[in-house]
Write a protein that holds these residues in place. Structure first.
Motif, mmCIF file in Angstrom:
data_model
loop_
_atom_site.group_PDB
_atom_site.id
_atom_site.type_symbol
_atom_site.label_atom_id
_atom_site.label_comp_id
_atom_site.label_asym_id
_atom_site.label_seq_id
_atom_site.Cartn_x
_atom_site.Cartn_y
_atom_site.Cartn_z
ATOM 1 N N ARG A 53 35.444 59.095 15.262
ATOM 2 C CA ARG A 53 33.720 59.176 15.201
ATOM 3 C C ARG A 53 33.199 58.335 16.303
ATOM 4 N N HIS A 56 31.106 62.410 19.935
ATOM 5 C CA HIS A 56 30.410 63.651 18.817
ATOM 6 C C HIS A 56 30.775 64.560 19.859
ATOM 7 N N LEU A 58 28.873 68.123 20.637
ATOM 8 C CA LEU A 58 27.979 69.445 19.898
ATOM 9 C C LEU A 58 28.135 70.410 20.423
ATOM 10 N N GLN A 59 29.354 71.563 19.753
ATOM 11 C CA GLN A 59 29.502 72.754 19.884
ATOM 12 C C GLN A 59 28.567 73.428 20.431
ATOM 13 N N ARG A 60 27.322 73.368 19.667
ATOM 14 C CA ARG A 60 26.076 74.753 21.064
ATOM 15 C C ARG A 60 25.626 73.888 22.377
ATOM 16 N N TYR A 65 28.982 63.082 23.302
ATOM 17 C CA TYR A 65 28.292 62.146 23.268
ATOM 18 C C TYR A 65 28.609 60.749 22.321
ATOM 19 N N LEU A 66 28.018 59.730 22.977
ATOM 20 C CA LEU A 66 28.169 58.834 21.467
ATOM 21 C C LEU A 66 28.342 58.810 21.005
ATOM 22 N N GLY A 67 29.317 57.872 19.221
ATOM 23 C CA GLY A 67 29.093 58.273 17.922
ATOM 24 C C GLY A 67 29.177 56.825 17.454
ATOM 25 N N GLU A 68 28.781 56.770 16.184
ATOM 26 C CA GLU A 68 28.304 55.914 15.177
ATOM 27 C C GLU A 68 29.418 55.002 15.686
ATOM 28 N N ILE B 257 21.194 62.318 18.989
ATOM 29 C CA ILE B 257 21.966 62.651 18.773
ATOM 30 C C ILE B 257 23.307 62.338 16.810
ATOM 31 N N SER B 259 24.757 60.580 14.504
ATOM 32 C CA SER B 259 25.868 61.008 13.344
ATOM 33 C C SER B 259 25.987 62.466 13.292
ATOM 34 N N GLY B 260 25.204 63.283 14.795
ATOM 35 C CA GLY B 260 25.578 64.739 14.689
ATOM 36 C C GLY B 260 25.334 65.805 13.621
ATOM 37 N N GLU B 261 25.825 66.931 13.661
ATOM 38 C CA GLU B 261 26.331 67.460 12.006
ATOM 39 C C GLU B 261 27.597 66.865 11.726
ATOM 40 N N TYR B 262 28.125 68.258 10.520
ATOM 41 C CA TYR B 262 29.298 67.907 9.920
ATOM 42 C C TYR B 262 29.987 68.761 9.603
ATOM 43 N N ASN B 263 29.869 69.661 10.811
ATOM 44 C CA ASN B 263 30.612 70.738 11.101
ATOM 45 C C ASN B 263 32.239 70.505 11.413
#
Lengths: 264, 264
Positions: A53, A56, A58-60, A65-68, B257, B259-263
DNA sequence: CCTTGTTGTTCGTATATAAGAACGTCGTTC
DNA sequence: GAACGACGTTCTTATATACGAACAACAAGG
């Protein structure tokens, strides 16, 4: 003390910095191109960074992106040390008395790193947030920090001689900068007139402990509210705040690791 | 989508996290022992991290500390996106009307990540700063965030059933938590009574956009100032702020963005 | 429909990296 | 003062990692 270039480590930092530098995210292929690293080499690194984390995916959008956790980690730099909190208190007193914003930062190579501000009672909120860097010569507290260096040291810091302008008002070359720095050393105050943000003037001081310049602090005022009379008030208040802060740092000297020494 | 464990990447993150977790710095040998990595393997990694100023090595203490660039990098997580600034504005209006502190955060796995606060006009300044994590079930806005999950999802999040206490008031097990979450879903409000900080009560709401819970927001009040009458005021203000914030996020959906999705 | 462009993913092997032991250095202790 | 225990540093080769090519999936365009 050997300066070994560990490639993978450098790559991970490059990846994070690249992704951090854009708002819209970066695809694997983008990274591969801009860093000149094969996609197949990047892939496992990105997966691990995303699993932990720090990134991140993003599949779509097919973008990273930067994560938390990058944010969590970075904030430990200031959250572990409460010296900064004490310093903010001092700054907020000045902020309350003047209604103007105070900035506090340290040197990071040729830049100033902006660590804290006090703007609770300011009429105009400034957009900038802690964690940003600016060329040291372009800001008031940056010049206060640079004033510890003699002309030849400044020349070796900026071998080009010409300085990159942040605004049209930014000091243009090393020689002019050195003249200003000499003035700061004699008067104890640094000035900025729209050199990093158009329309904003600053008075700044250097924070010295044990004869070593550790930090810089400035008060930032919109031009139309800046008068000679108020400048005197700012200088008095800044000078007072400076000595309070110096005492705070001196009392917690071991906690002060911000930007460390300049040796090595 | 493969979950490859890239050892070196994991190690670098382990190193940074370990160093970030202590105030007093860590020596090479300390790291070698606590991470079970040979000193000779750590050495080049540490050198590169220090060269890039993600770490600092203090020679006199023979210890590594976090460097400025870790801070700079981490802050890009919030500095690149001005949605948070707009949200802070809304929160500060509530803060001004109530004199109490507002918190805002998102979910990060089982924790809440604290992203922003508004405490300009608060009588008591809280020590905590953005960038910290807490168990989601222990905070008001954490429970508001968890309320998006049905009992079976909560059970799979916390397979142990027992929850680690943050204070003696923290909810003790998953079943009690689920009862509370059901209440939050029906009333739209989450409550916290000294469950993360003794002496502090909270009312909290979930921020929903397109039917998806994206964030949580709470107002934190010292017990002795918390009355049933004020609670009604808090709920009205929170509800209003919630819908404003939802509109802000909906308008900048692409920027969200956090914390994004949880998938995956 | 086939082409040409993306995207991310998977392989085998060439190669760069990690491990462990040995070394240099400084403090402490006996 | 010699011996021990820290610290960081340096070496060599066994090994794990990175590379490049080939692959799959999807979109845009002819």
């Amino acid at each position: 003390m050997g300066s070994s270039d560990h490639r993978t480590t450098a790559r991970i930092l490059d990846i994070l910095e690249t992704i951090a530098s854009v708002q819209d995210g970066v695809s694997l292929s983008d990274l591969s191109r801009s860093l000149a690293i094969p996609k197949s080499s990047l892939h496992p690194l990105l997966c691990t960074l995303a699993e932990r984390r720090y990134l991140h995916y993003l599949q779509r959008e097919e973008r990273y992106y930067l994560g938390e956790n990058t944010f969590v980690l970075g904030n430990k730099y200031v959250n572990n040390h409460d010296v900064l909190e004490q310093i903010k208190d001092v700054m907020q007193q000045v902020n309350q008395k003047t209604g103007e914003t105070l900035y506090f930062g340290v040197l990071s190579k040729r830049d100033v790193l902006y660590l804290a501000k006090a703007d609770l009672h300011s009429q105009f909120r400034v957009v900038s947030n802690p964690g940003n860097k600016l060329p040291a010569y372009s800001t008031g507290y940056g010049k206060a920090l640079l004033s510890q260096f003699m002309p030849d040291q400044i020349h070796s810091l900026y071998p080009e001689g010409e300085l990159k302008l942040v605004t049209p008002q930014t000091v243009r070359n090393v020689d002019q900068l050195n003249i200003q720095l000499e003035g700061i050393r004699t008067t104890g105050f640094a000035y900025e007139k729209g050199e990093s943000t158009t329309g904003i003037q600053c008075v700044a001081v250097a924070i010295k402990v044990d004869g070593q310049v550790l930090a810089g602090m400035s008060i930032a005022v919109p031009e139309f509210r800046y008068t000679a009379q108020r400048e005197e008030q700012f200088k008095t208040l800044l000078d007072d705040a400076r000595s309070q802060i110096q005492r705070i740092i001196a009392g917690n000297r071991s906690q002060w690791i911000y930007s460390g020494e300049y040796n090595r």
